[in-house]
Design an enzyme around this catalytic site. Sequence first.
Site, PDB file in Angstrom:
ATOM      1  N   THR A  30       0.852  -1.186   0.000  1.00 46.32           N
ATOM      2  CA  THR A  30       0.000   0.000   0.000  1.00 46.32           C
ATOM      3  C   THR A  30       0.893   1.243   0.000  1.00 46.32           C
ATOM      4  OG1 THR A  30      -0.072   0.169   2.408  1.00 46.32           O
ATOM      5  CG2 THR A  30      -1.732  -1.244   1.361  1.00 46.32           C
ATOM      6  N   SER A  50       1.112   3.660   2.200  1.00 43.29           N
ATOM      7  CA  SER A  50       1.740   3.893   3.502  1.00 43.29           C
ATOM      8  C   SER A  50       2.824   2.859   3.787  1.00 43.29           C
ATOM      9  CB  SER A  50       0.682   3.880   4.615  1.00 43.29           C
ATOM     10  OG  SER A  50       0.001   2.636   4.649  1.00 43.29           O
ATOM     11  N   GLU A  51       2.566   1.594   3.442  1.00 41.58           N
ATOM     12  CA  GLU A  51       3.567   0.551   3.648  1.00 41.58           C
ATOM     13  C   GLU A  51       4.790   0.790   2.769  1.00 41.58           C
ATOM     14  OE1 GLU A  51       0.633  -3.235   4.747  1.00 41.58           O
ATOM     15  OE2 GLU A  51       1.215  -2.833   2.674  1.00 41.58           O
ATOM     16  N   ASN A  52       4.547   1.198   1.533  1.00 43.62           N
ATOM     17  CA  ASN A  52       5.646   1.465   0.615  1.00 43.62           C
ATOM     18  C   ASN A  52       6.521   2.604   1.140  1.00 43.62           C
ATOM     19  OD1 ASN A  52       6.866   3.012  -1.809  1.00 43.62           O
ATOM     20  ND2 ASN A  52       6.299   1.050  -2.717  1.00 43.62           N
ATOM     21  N   ALA A  74       8.481   1.404   4.144  1.00 45.83           N
ATOM     22  CA  ALA A  74       9.531   0.463   3.737  1.00 45.83           C
ATOM     23  C   ALA A  74      10.707   1.205   3.116  1.00 45.83           C
ATOM     24  CB  ALA A  74       8.971  -0.567   2.762  1.00 45.83           C
TER      25      ALA A  74
END
Length: 238
Positions: free
Chosen positions: A104, A106-108, A111
Amino acid sequence: MKPSLNRKIYSGHQFSEIRNNAFLQEKTIAISFVNPFSYYEVQKSDSLIDGIDYYFSDGALLCMLHNLFSPKISRASFDYSSIAKPFLEYVEQHNKRLAVIGATSSENAKAVEVLKKQYPNLNIVFNRDGYIDDIEPVVNQIEALEVDVVLVGMGTPYQEKFCVEAKKKLTRPMLLITCGGFLTQTSIKPDYYNPIIKKLGLRWLQRMIMHKHVRDRVIKQYPAFVINYLTHMIFKKR
């Protein structure tokens, strides 16, 4: 003749050589990984078998079953217990221009933040989530940025489909490599797996405990995979 996925699964010991050679070729190369869940997802599509240049087994179970019928292979997985660290170090040390696509938004973003802290000289020139309706603008962007490596974390079969389609459209050589849930895992914790879990080879157990969809796969789909795989290979040999 229907293409055989098993013939395209290479041993983890060959990964570094294949990675190095990929950068010497004047064409786009795609690398991906299969486990008992993704094996039959890939096997359903001739284009995914043909379109990915190299597959590796990212689980001990698939390695064990594969080795009963084919030349022996060892595990290679895009996580910190396997090839992720040396791969990212190689990209950093050789100043390769990296695109990070997947998970997603936000996750990207999280990360990428973590990766930049772990590898301060990692040259990430493009990043975005993995929910892509039209691949054309993404291909145009990474080409304009002269990307060398594209790390793709969308899960199977979406990440393989992305790589296959991107290969068709790219006009400059790149290395496309899938990473499954690596971006999501990295956004949760810089080194996702507990050291004891890694030492004991129980990564699957940690994922089962932490994620319901993994529990469902292991309980419902892995036993069926073992039966289907053995049945197929035994009758194929006969």
